[in-house]
Design an enzyme around this catalytic site. Sequence first.
Site, PDB file in Angstrom:
ATOM      1  N   ALA A  60      -4.682 -13.449  33.360  1.00 19.49           N
ATOM      2  CA  ALA A  60      -3.249 -13.699  33.573  1.00 19.49           C
ATOM      3  C   ALA A  60      -3.013 -15.165  33.915  1.00 19.49           C
ATOM      4  N   GLN A  80       0.848  -1.185   0.000  1.00 15.04           N
ATOM      5  CA  GLN A  80       0.000   0.000   0.000  1.00 15.04           C
ATOM      6  C   GLN A  80       0.890   1.245   0.000  1.00 15.04           C
ATOM      7  N   CYS A 134      -1.317  -6.449  20.939  1.00 14.62           N
ATOM      8  CA  CYS A 134      -2.718  -6.866  20.978  1.00 14.62           C
ATOM      9  C   CYS A 134      -3.110  -7.295  22.385  1.00 14.62           C
ATOM     10  N   ARG A 137      -7.489   2.177  -2.537  1.00 13.26           N
ATOM     11  CA  ARG A 137      -8.351   2.099  -1.348  1.00 13.26           C
ATOM     12  C   ARG A 137      -8.929   3.482  -1.066  1.00 13.26           C
ATOM     13  N   TYR A 178      -5.014  10.335   4.646  1.00 11.29           N
ATOM     14  CA  TYR A 178      -3.721  10.370   3.954  1.00 11.29           C
ATOM     15  C   TYR A 178      -3.810  11.378   2.807  1.00 11.29           C
ATOM     16  N   CYS A 219     -11.023 -11.341  18.520  1.00  9.76           N
ATOM     17  CA  CYS A 219     -10.665  -9.918  18.663  1.00  9.76           C
ATOM     18  C   CYS A 219     -11.758  -9.251  19.492  1.00  9.76           C
ATOM     19  N   LYS A 259     -20.026  -5.370  25.531  1.00 10.71           N
ATOM     20  CA  LYS A 259     -18.800  -6.060  25.931  1.00 10.71           C
ATOM     21  C   LYS A 259     -18.895  -7.583  25.896  1.00 10.71           C
ATOM     22  N   GLY A 264      -8.579  -6.923   9.326  1.00 15.63           N
ATOM     23  CA  GLY A 264      -7.377  -6.353   9.899  1.00 15.63           C
ATOM     24  C   GLY A 264      -7.149  -6.924  11.281  1.00 15.63           C
ATOM     25  N   ARG A 265      -7.886  -6.396  12.256  1.00 11.19           N
ATOM     26  CA  ARG A 265      -7.613  -6.732  13.654  1.00 11.19           C
ATOM     27  C   ARG A 265      -7.820  -8.203  13.983  1.00 11.19           C
TER      28      ARG A 265
HETATM   29  C1  LIG Z   1     -15.503  -3.100  35.567  1.00  7.41           C
HETATM   30  C2  LIG Z   1     -14.219  -3.458  34.923  1.00  7.41           C
HETATM   31  C3  LIG Z   1     -14.136  -3.482  33.534  1.00  7.41           C
HETATM   32  C4  LIG Z   1     -12.937  -3.791  32.930  1.00  7.41           C
HETATM   33  N1  LIG Z   1     -12.905  -3.812  31.577  1.00  7.41           N
HETATM   34  C5  LIG Z   1     -11.723  -4.046  30.953  1.00  7.41           C
HETATM   35  C6  LIG Z   1     -11.636  -4.015  29.536  1.00  7.41           C
HETATM   36  O1  LIG Z   1     -12.615  -3.797  28.846  1.00  7.41           O
HETATM   37  N2  LIG Z   1     -10.434  -4.229  28.966  1.00  7.41           N
HETATM   38  C7  LIG Z   1      -9.308  -4.470  29.705  1.00  7.41           C
HETATM   39  O2  LIG Z   1      -8.237  -4.633  29.139  1.00  7.41           O
HETATM   40  N3  LIG Z   1      -9.359  -4.521  31.047  1.00  7.41           N
HETATM   41  C8  LIG Z   1     -10.533  -4.312  31.684  1.00  7.41           C
HETATM   42  N4  LIG Z   1     -10.581  -4.339  33.047  1.00  7.41           N
HETATM   43  C9  LIG Z   1      -9.373  -4.684  33.784  1.00  7.41           C
HETATM   44  C10 LIG Z   1      -9.172  -6.203  33.728  1.00  7.41           C
HETATM   45  O3  LIG Z   1     -10.342  -6.835  34.146  1.00  7.41           O
HETATM   46  C11 LIG Z   1      -7.981  -6.622  34.589  1.00  7.41           C
HETATM   47  O4  LIG Z   1      -6.849  -5.867  34.271  1.00  7.41           O
HETATM   48  C12 LIG Z   1      -7.672  -8.102  34.372  1.00  7.41           C
HETATM   49  O5  LIG Z   1      -8.810  -8.883  34.638  1.00  7.41           O
HETATM   50  C13 LIG Z   1      -6.504  -8.517  35.274  1.00  7.41           C
HETATM   51  O6  LIG Z   1      -6.316  -9.893  35.119  1.00  7.41           O
HETATM   52  P1  LIG Z   1      -5.647 -10.784  36.285  1.00  7.41           P
HETATM   53  O7  LIG Z   1      -5.769 -12.167  35.826  1.00  7.41           O
HETATM   54  O8  LIG Z   1      -4.332 -10.229  36.603  1.00  7.41           O
HETATM   55  O9  LIG Z   1      -6.546 -10.525  37.553  1.00  7.41           O
HETATM   56  P2  LIG Z   1      -8.138 -10.844  37.845  1.00  7.41           P
HETATM   57  O10 LIG Z   1      -8.848 -10.785  36.562  1.00  7.41           O
HETATM   58  O11 LIG Z   1      -8.484  -9.940  38.898  1.00  7.41           O
HETATM   59  O12 LIG Z   1      -8.085 -12.344  38.302  1.00  7.41           O
HETATM   60  C14 LIG Z   1      -7.555 -12.704  39.539  1.00  7.41           C
HETATM   61  C15 LIG Z   1      -8.248 -13.978  39.981  1.00  7.41           C
HETATM   62  O13 LIG Z   1      -7.575 -14.489  41.101  1.00  7.41           O
HETATM   63  C16 LIG Z   1      -8.538 -15.038  41.971  1.00  7.41           C
HETATM   64  N5  LIG Z   1      -7.936 -15.155  43.304  1.00  7.41           N
HETATM   65  C17 LIG Z   1      -7.527 -14.159  44.113  1.00  7.41           C
HETATM   66  N6  LIG Z   1      -6.983 -14.683  45.235  1.00  7.41           N
HETATM   67  C18 LIG Z   1      -7.058 -16.022  45.124  1.00  7.41           C
HETATM   68  C19 LIG Z   1      -6.663 -17.091  45.941  1.00  7.41           C
HETATM   69  N7  LIG Z   1      -6.077 -16.896  47.105  1.00  7.41           N
HETATM   70  N8  LIG Z   1      -6.907 -18.366  45.529  1.00  7.41           N
HETATM   71  C20 LIG Z   1      -7.487 -18.604  44.334  1.00  7.41           C
HETATM   72  N9  LIG Z   1      -7.892 -17.600  43.515  1.00  7.41           N
HETATM   73  C21 LIG Z   1      -7.663 -16.332  43.904  1.00  7.41           C
HETATM   74  C22 LIG Z   1      -9.683 -14.049  41.888  1.00  7.41           C
HETATM   75  O14 LIG Z   1     -10.886 -14.602  42.341  1.00  7.41           O
HETATM   76  C23 LIG Z   1      -9.680 -13.752  40.404  1.00  7.41           C
HETATM   77  O15 LIG Z   1     -10.531 -14.638  39.695  1.00  7.41           O
HETATM   78  C24 LIG Z   1     -11.787  -4.057  33.699  1.00  7.41           C
HETATM   79  C25 LIG Z   1     -11.866  -4.039  35.093  1.00  7.41           C
HETATM   80  C26 LIG Z   1     -13.066  -3.750  35.697  1.00  7.41           C
HETATM   81  C27 LIG Z   1     -13.143  -3.717  37.175  1.00  7.41           C
HETATM   82  C1  LIG Z   2      -3.150  -0.958  13.915  1.00  4.59           C
HETATM   83  C2  LIG Z   2      -3.876  -0.589  12.660  1.00  4.59           C
HETATM   84  C3  LIG Z   2      -3.186   0.015  11.610  1.00  4.59           C
HETATM   85  C4  LIG Z   2      -3.864   0.355  10.435  1.00  4.59           C
HETATM   86  N1  LIG Z   2      -3.157   0.879   9.396  1.00  4.59           N
HETATM   87  C5  LIG Z   2      -3.786   1.108   8.203  1.00  4.59           C
HETATM   88  C6  LIG Z   2      -3.055   1.519   7.054  1.00  4.59           C
HETATM   89  O1  LIG Z   2      -1.833   1.692   7.091  1.00  4.59           O
HETATM   90  N2  LIG Z   2      -3.739   1.702   5.898  1.00  4.59           N
HETATM   91  C7  LIG Z   2      -5.084   1.526   5.802  1.00  4.59           C
HETATM   92  O2  LIG Z   2      -5.649   1.711   4.719  1.00  4.59           O
HETATM   93  N3  LIG Z   2      -5.804   1.129   6.877  1.00  4.59           N
HETATM   94  C8  LIG Z   2      -5.187   0.898   8.057  1.00  4.59           C
HETATM   95  N4  LIG Z   2      -5.909   0.417   9.125  1.00  4.59           N
HETATM   96  C9  LIG Z   2      -7.348   0.116   8.952  1.00  4.59           C
HETATM   97  C10 LIG Z   2      -7.524  -1.382   8.603  1.00  4.59           C
HETATM   98  O3  LIG Z   2      -6.945  -1.693   7.369  1.00  4.59           O
HETATM   99  C11 LIG Z   2      -9.006  -1.791   8.518  1.00  4.59           C
HETATM  100  O4  LIG Z   2      -9.609  -1.140   7.429  1.00  4.59           O
HETATM  101  C12 LIG Z   2      -9.801  -1.481   9.778  1.00  4.59           C
HETATM  102  O5  LIG Z   2      -9.107  -1.818  10.948  1.00  4.59           O
HETATM  103  C13 LIG Z   2     -11.153  -2.204   9.781  1.00  4.59           C
HETATM  104  O6  LIG Z   2     -10.978  -3.575   9.631  1.00  4.59           O
HETATM  105  P1  LIG Z   2     -11.033  -4.615  10.891  1.00  4.59           P
HETATM  106  O7  LIG Z   2     -12.336  -4.372  11.573  1.00  4.59           O
HETATM  107  O8  LIG Z   2     -10.964  -5.963  10.244  1.00  4.59           O
HETATM  108  O9  LIG Z   2      -9.875  -4.298  11.735  1.00  4.59           O
HETATM  109  C14 LIG Z   2      -5.251   0.108  10.314  1.00  4.59           C
HETATM  110  C15 LIG Z   2      -5.925  -0.479  11.395  1.00  4.59           C
HETATM  111  C16 LIG Z   2      -5.265  -0.837  12.542  1.00  4.59           C
HETATM  112  C17 LIG Z   2      -6.022  -1.496  13.653  1.00  4.59           C
HETATM  113  S1  SF4 Z   3      -5.824  -5.039  20.477  1.00  4.26           S
HETATM  114 FE1  SF4 Z   3      -8.029  -5.357  20.697  1.00  4.26          FE
HETATM  115  S2  SF4 Z   3      -8.882  -4.571  18.773  1.00  4.26           S
HETATM  116 FE2  SF4 Z   3      -6.705  -4.789  18.426  1.00  4.26          FE
HETATM  117  S3  SF4 Z   3      -6.541  -6.807  17.512  1.00  4.26           S
HETATM  118 FE3  SF4 Z   3      -6.213  -7.092  19.684  1.00  4.26          FE
HETATM  119  S4  SF4 Z   3      -8.217  -7.569  20.544  1.00  4.26           S
HETATM  120 FE4  SF4 Z   3      -8.546  -6.755  18.471  1.00  4.26          FE
END
Ligand SMILES: Cc1cc2nc3c(=O)[nH]c(=O)nc-3n(C[C@H](O)[C@H](O)[C@H](O)COP(=O)(O)OP(=O)(O)OC[C@H]3O[C@@H](n4cnc5c(N)ncnc54)[C@H](O)[C@@H]3O)c2cc1C
Ligand SMILES: Cc1cc2nc3c(=O)[nH]c(=O)nc-3n(C[C@H](O)[C@H](O)[C@H](O)COP(=O)(O)O)c2cc1C
Ligand code: SF4
Length: 642
Positions: free
Chosen positions: A389, A124, A359, A220, A172, A341, A426, A317-318
């Site tokens: 984790a 591209q 990612c 494109r 672009y 994704c 979600k 893409g993603r």
């Molecule tokens: C409302 C909310 C929304 C979120 N949305 C997003 C999002 O959209 N995207 C994103 O990237 N992050 C999101 N997060 C953050 C994400 O959930 C955390 O960063 C992620 O879950 C951390 O993963 P972890 O495995 O380290 O911990 P956790 O997910 O907290 O898992 C830890 C686990 O350990 C268990 N545990 C604890 N102590 C013990 C023990 N002694 N024995 C056995 N088990 C135990 C717990 O019960 C738990 O299940 C969100 C957080 C919240 C609160």
């Molecule tokens: C990290 C990232 C980089 C991208 N870079 C470009 C790019 O260089 N040129 C382009 O035309 N689109 C770019 N896009 C857009 C993607 O090509 C694609 O059109 C868009 O993410 C929607 O498709 P998807 O839902 O399958 O991800 C980018 C998207 C992402 C997530």
């Molecule tokens: S970072 Fe999120 S949106 Fe991007 S590829 Fe990974 S799961 Fe999909």
Amino acid sequence: MPLSECLSFNECGFLWSPGPGRKGVDMLISSPLVIKGRVFPNRCSMSPMVPNCAGEDGSVTEAYRNFYLARARARVGYIVLGGVYVHENGKGFPRQLGIHSDAVKTGLSELAQALGKYSRVGVQLSFKSLQRLPEDFKESEIAVCRKAFVEAAVRARDCGFDAIELHACHDYWLNFFLSPHFNHRRDAYGGSLENRSRLLREIVRDIRSAVGDSMILGVRLSMEEFVEDGLTLSETLQVGTWLEKLGVDYLSASGGIGKTQHRMSPPMEVPRGSLLYLAEALKRSVSVPVIGVGRLDRPEVFRKAVEEGCADIAGVGRSLIADPEYVAKVLDGRDEDIRPCLACNYCLLCLHRGEDVRCAVNPLVGRDLYRPVPLRGRLNVLVVGAGPAGLAAAAAAAERGAAVRLVEKDAVPGGMLNAGKVPPHKEPIQEFIDYLVKRAAACGVEIVTGHAVEASDIRALAPDRVIVATGSASIALRADGLEGNERVVLVESLLRSGRISTGGRYIVVGGGAAGLETAEFIAENGGSVTVIEMTETLGRGLHATRLNLMLENLARLNVAVMPNTRLVSVDGGAVRAETPGGPVVLGPFDTIVMAVGYRSEATLSRGLDPRFAATVIGDALQPRSIYEAVKEGFDAAVALKA
Ligand SMILES: Cc1cc2nc3c(=O)[nH]c(=O)nc-3n(C[C@H](O)[C@H](O)[C@H](O)COP(=O)(O)OP(=O)(O)OC[C@H]3O[C@@H](n4cnc5c(N)ncnc54)[C@H](O)[C@@H]3O)c2cc1C
Ligand SMILES: Cc1cc2nc3c(=O)[nH]c(=O)nc-3n(C[C@H](O)[C@H](O)[C@H](O)COP(=O)(O)O)c2cc1C
Ligand code: SF4
């Protein structure tokens, strides 16, 4: 049309439902396509993306090569290397790939050869004009850039690529000229559509005469820009027919510009397949193949894009960042093996911060050809906590041959994601939990739920290694009137219970991502909500594509969002707060939802005998997000030694 309205339905009329969907190799999507005598093995393409891992001089690096090789080997029919800059002045990201000089040709030739064994490969050609609009370019500068495009195209041909794609979308340079929103020139390059498309047409003509007829040439376009004075579909359809007449071999139908980026890379808030109507319209007005794109991130919607005639080629893409084998799994009908994704746009967040793309769900991005190294001897590993984790660590350790027991205190695995999956849009989070659990089980992990591990358990089990993935606990805010107040509830408890009282009055304390999502959830379920946030930053850590939609939705739901507002004290249901305009009393509220942050919870690791070599990962180390949790889980498993 207001944004919220256009997002509430799918303009294509292409409504995705998780119906049975045909699977298998007899489908159109798996049939070959021939363009200019070159055979595309199937109708699946990898959309152009900048992984931002080339050399600072624009050269191909091992990481760059491996990123694409992992996808090419997994049966992607057509790979388009994303945003490759044609001139130093058109470089948009620090580690973008370049085709701007002969110095990078050797690396590009090797790349074309390596990928070409598996896929058809296109480059591209792009020029990102940062902060400079069409009117800022003198004719002499336009001529320099035009020449750069042509020279780059010749390099692409000489290096052995199958195709050239012109990047004429997403803010672009070529998009700027096409767009009435950006192009305010008064000469032959501005004004009418014919004038605005002149530069693109000139470059197409120049390239065709320079590279000859055997090379595939695609363009494109942002078929719609989704801004009031922007390019419209009727204009881009016209441009498409002009380009076809000039000998362009395919067209790729994207949408959106920087301001409307949620259309370009639709986040989870935007329905799947929402851009396909653009490809469908283009397909009706030209006869060259058309690529459709935009959250085709589940097999059903991906297959239907081609099977139901919206596009000749389905672009992803993603989904291919999240799972390099997405296409192969779709073609083989192994839908349930796909790592989903989340459409969270963490990858874009990395790119926009100038970092290598990473990612949230795939810890292998950046080390894409990783193969598990078997452990040299037997190793018993105890993983405590089955959040993302712990699940990621357990699977990767078992994959290396360790005997892994994963113990979780809750009744179900998933950790904090069991709260995180509840707010609107979600659902992909639940799919990710399911994927992690299934994968851990498939790798042979023994998963035990409903047991809180204590130090005595570890002594009794005497594992060789312990991985502590115990997550985090809510921070308790100290203020008069909070302690013992029955109206106070933690955000995760509210979400896990899923219970909202219709007409109930809620205040969410904390306007981070979790606070805002929870406010959305409450309001969608009939509660009235106020959000207060101590700082001026709302939704910290969310990519703008998500934050903007979320704020828009909160406004539509009449949620009052108050940044720079600090809770001082609570009196029953009334909340005293400090605002930039002075003290205020808010409420009264029936429920006070605390979303003020987390502290790591790793007490188990303290005082543990060093012979267990405990590793603390994820939120237990420091509360963050899925990305760090999964990455640290994976890294802990890779670091194990027998
Ligand atoms: C409302 C909310 C929304 C979120 N949305 C997003 C999002 O959209 N995207 C994103 O990237 N992050 C999101 N997060 C953050 C994400 O959930 C955390 O960063 C992620 O879950 C951390 O993963 P972890 O495995 O380290 O911990 P956790 O997910 O907290 O898992 C830890 C686990 O350990 C268990 N545990 C604890 N102590 C013990 C023990 N002694 N024995 C056995 N088990 C135990 C717990 O019960 C738990 O299940 C969100 C957080 C919240 C609160
Ligand atoms: C990290 C990232 C980089 C991208 N870079 C470009 C790019 O260089 N040129 C382009 O035309 N689109 C770019 N896009 C857009 C993607 O090509 C694609 O059109 C868009 O993410 C929607 O498709 P998807 O839902 O399958 O991800 C980018 C998207 C992402 C997530
Ligand atoms: S970072 Fe999120 S949106 Fe991007 S590829 Fe990974 S799961 Fe999909």
